[in-house]
Design a protein around this motif. Sequence first.
Motif, PDB file in Angstrom:
ATOM      1  N   GLY A 105     -14.527  11.339   3.764  1.00 14.12           N
ATOM      2  CA  GLY A 105     -15.203  12.379   3.357  1.00 14.12           C
ATOM      3  C   GLY A 105     -14.331  13.546   2.746  1.00 14.12           C
ATOM      4  N   GLU A 106     -13.147  13.334   2.852  1.00 13.66           N
ATOM      5  CA  GLU A 106     -12.387  14.279   2.320  1.00 13.66           C
ATOM      6  C   GLU A 106     -12.458  14.443   0.749  1.00 13.66           C
ATOM      7  OE1 GLU A 106      -9.424  16.049   3.878  1.00 13.66           O
ATOM      8  OE2 GLU A 106     -10.287  15.033   5.751  1.00 13.66           O
ATOM      9  N   PRO A 107     -12.016  15.780   0.076  1.00 14.61           N
ATOM     10  CA  PRO A 107     -12.259  16.091  -1.132  1.00 14.61           C
ATOM     11  C   PRO A 107     -11.591  14.994  -1.755  1.00 14.61           C
ATOM     12  CG  PRO A 107     -11.814  18.074  -0.052  1.00 14.61           C
ATOM     13  CD  PRO A 107     -11.766  16.887   1.090  1.00 14.61           C
ATOM     14  N   GLY A 108     -12.015  14.583  -2.933  1.00 17.56           N
ATOM     15  CA  GLY A 108     -11.419  13.831  -3.939  1.00 17.56           C
ATOM     16  C   GLY A 108     -11.538  12.180  -3.357  1.00 17.56           C
ATOM     17  N   HIS A 109     -12.072  11.739  -2.167  1.00 11.04           N
ATOM     18  CA  HIS A 109     -11.882  10.636  -1.755  1.00 11.04           C
ATOM     19  C   HIS A 109     -13.446   9.839  -1.990  1.00 11.04           C
ATOM     20  CE1 HIS A 109      -8.705  10.923   1.503  1.00 11.04           C
ATOM     21  NE2 HIS A 109      -8.095  11.496   0.010  1.00 11.04           N
ATOM     22  N   PRO A 110     -13.503   8.597  -2.075  1.00  9.35           N
ATOM     23  CA  PRO A 110     -14.726   7.996  -2.447  1.00  9.35           C
ATOM     24  C   PRO A 110     -15.666   8.291  -1.510  1.00  9.35           C
ATOM     25  CG  PRO A 110     -12.923   6.294  -2.144  1.00  9.35           C
ATOM     26  CD  PRO A 110     -12.215   7.645  -1.939  1.00  9.35           C
ATOM     27  N   VAL A 111     -16.970   8.268  -1.957  1.00 13.93           N
ATOM     28  CA  VAL A 111     -18.127   8.757  -1.029  1.00 13.93           C
ATOM     29  C   VAL A 111     -18.648   7.477  -0.506  1.00 13.93           C
ATOM     30  CG1 VAL A 111     -20.391   9.763  -1.280  1.00 13.93           C
ATOM     31  CG2 VAL A 111     -18.614  10.863  -2.563  1.00 13.93           C
ATOM     32  N   GLY A 112     -19.315   7.630   0.777  1.00 11.66           N
ATOM     33  CA  GLY A 112     -19.909   6.418   1.500  1.00 11.66           C
ATOM     34  C   GLY A 112     -19.231   5.916   2.251  1.00 11.66           C
ATOM     35  N   VAL A 113     -19.433   4.843   2.738  1.00 15.35           N
ATOM     36  CA  VAL A 113     -19.108   3.718   3.800  1.00 15.35           C
ATOM     37  C   VAL A 113     -18.437   2.524   3.205  1.00 15.35           C
ATOM     38  CG1 VAL A 113     -19.380   2.669   5.906  1.00 15.35           C
ATOM     39  CG2 VAL A 113     -20.424   4.931   5.561  1.00 15.35           C
ATOM     40  N   CYS A 114     -17.511   2.131   3.641  1.00 22.14           N
ATOM     41  CA  CYS A 114     -16.830   0.773   3.121  1.00 22.14           C
ATOM     42  C   CYS A 114     -16.405  -0.161   4.221  1.00 22.14           C
ATOM     43  CB  CYS A 114     -15.417   1.458   2.205  1.00 22.14           C
ATOM     44  SG  CYS A 114     -14.961   0.002   1.415  1.00 22.14           S
ATOM     45  N   HIS A 115     -16.994  -1.176   4.115  1.00 20.26           N
ATOM     46  CA  HIS A 115     -16.931  -2.267   4.924  1.00 20.26           C
ATOM     47  C   HIS A 115     -16.378  -3.527   4.216  1.00 20.26           C
ATOM     48  CE1 HIS A 115     -19.207   0.485   7.727  1.00 20.26           C
ATOM     49  NE2 HIS A 115     -19.178  -0.539   8.319  1.00 20.26           N
ATOM     50  N   LEU A 116     -14.947  -3.831   4.077  1.00 19.34           N
ATOM     51  CA  LEU A 116     -14.438  -4.703   3.273  1.00 19.34           C
ATOM     52  C   LEU A 116     -14.092  -5.817   4.215  1.00 19.34           C
ATOM     53  CD1 LEU A 116     -12.159  -2.969   0.774  1.00 19.34           C
ATOM     54  CD2 LEU A 116     -14.199  -3.725   0.194  1.00 19.34           C
ATOM     55  N   PRO A 117     -14.371  -7.026   3.540  1.00 17.90           N
ATOM     56  CA  PRO A 117     -13.734  -8.288   4.391  1.00 17.90           C
ATOM     57  C   PRO A 117     -12.062  -8.132   4.140  1.00 17.90           C
ATOM     58  CG  PRO A 117     -14.551  -9.005   2.287  1.00 17.90           C
ATOM     59  CD  PRO A 117     -14.960  -7.259   2.466  1.00 17.90           C
ATOM     60  N   LEU A 118     -11.384  -8.090   5.255  1.00 15.63           N
ATOM     61  CA  LEU A 118      -9.955  -8.140   5.291  1.00 15.63           C
ATOM     62  C   LEU A 118      -9.439  -9.503   5.482  1.00 15.63           C
ATOM     63  CD1 LEU A 118      -8.899  -5.023   7.192  1.00 15.63           C
ATOM     64  CD2 LEU A 118      -8.606  -5.360   4.898  1.00 15.63           C
ATOM     65  N   GLU A 119     -10.192 -10.651   4.874  1.00 14.66           N
ATOM     66  CA  GLU A 119      -9.527 -11.907   4.693  1.00 14.66           C
ATOM     67  C   GLU A 119      -9.771 -12.253   3.301  1.00 14.66           C
ATOM     68  OE1 GLU A 119      -7.696 -15.359   5.179  1.00 14.66           O
ATOM     69  OE2 GLU A 119      -7.379 -13.592   6.629  1.00 14.66           O
ATOM     70  N   PRO A 120      -8.860 -12.506   2.525  1.00 17.18           N
ATOM     71  CA  PRO A 120      -7.442 -12.275   3.047  1.00 17.18           C
ATOM     72  C   PRO A 120      -6.832 -10.750   2.681  1.00 17.18           C
ATOM     73  CG  PRO A 120      -7.514 -13.052   0.659  1.00 17.18           C
ATOM     74  CD  PRO A 120      -8.971 -12.920   1.059  1.00 17.18           C
ATOM     75  N   ALA A 121      -6.114 -10.501   3.823  1.00 17.63           N
ATOM     76  CA  ALA A 121      -5.581  -9.162   3.903  1.00 17.63           C
ATOM     77  C   ALA A 121      -4.604  -8.861   2.860  1.00 17.63           C
ATOM     78  CB  ALA A 121      -5.072  -8.825   5.390  1.00 17.63           C
ATOM     79  N   TYR A 122      -3.775  -9.786   2.651  1.00 17.18           N
ATOM     80  CA  TYR A 122      -2.895  -9.365   1.332  1.00 17.18           C
ATOM     81  C   TYR A 122      -3.133  -9.957   0.079  1.00 17.18           C
ATOM     82  CZ  TYR A 122       0.073  -7.883   5.256  1.00 17.18           C
ATOM     83  OH  TYR A 122       0.643  -7.242   6.281  1.00 17.18           O
TER      84      TYR A 122
END
Length: 116
Positions: free
Chosen positions: A15-32
């Motif tokens: 919610g910070e100014p200039g940051h993406p709007v919404g909610v993000c639930h990304l799979p972290l596999e693979p994390a790298y």
Amino acid sequence: MSVKTSGRHQTLFDGEPGHPVGVCHLPLEPAYCDLTRQVIFEAIIVAIEGPRFSSKAESNIYRMWGGDVINMTSVPEVILAKEAGICYVSIALTTDYDCWRETGEKVCVADVLRTS
């Protein structure tokens, strides 16, 4: 100045100014990043909240899990990079043995600073 690895922002969707709007639930596999990961040695990293060293019990558990490296610098960096779509991999310098080792000196800040 004191740098700590706890309490840092762990998302760009805050919610910070200039940051993406919404909610993000990304799979972290693979994390790298798979492309970058091919360039470095594959190791199992256990990330802990710092700044602190592990207890002996924690250190032994991480070893039982197959952990090769314990660090305080792969989280939240890997999560933030993943959210931002940035290719990321962590390359670190091993500074000491953790406290599981029965012989030799125990891990301490002075040794870490001397090695790094």
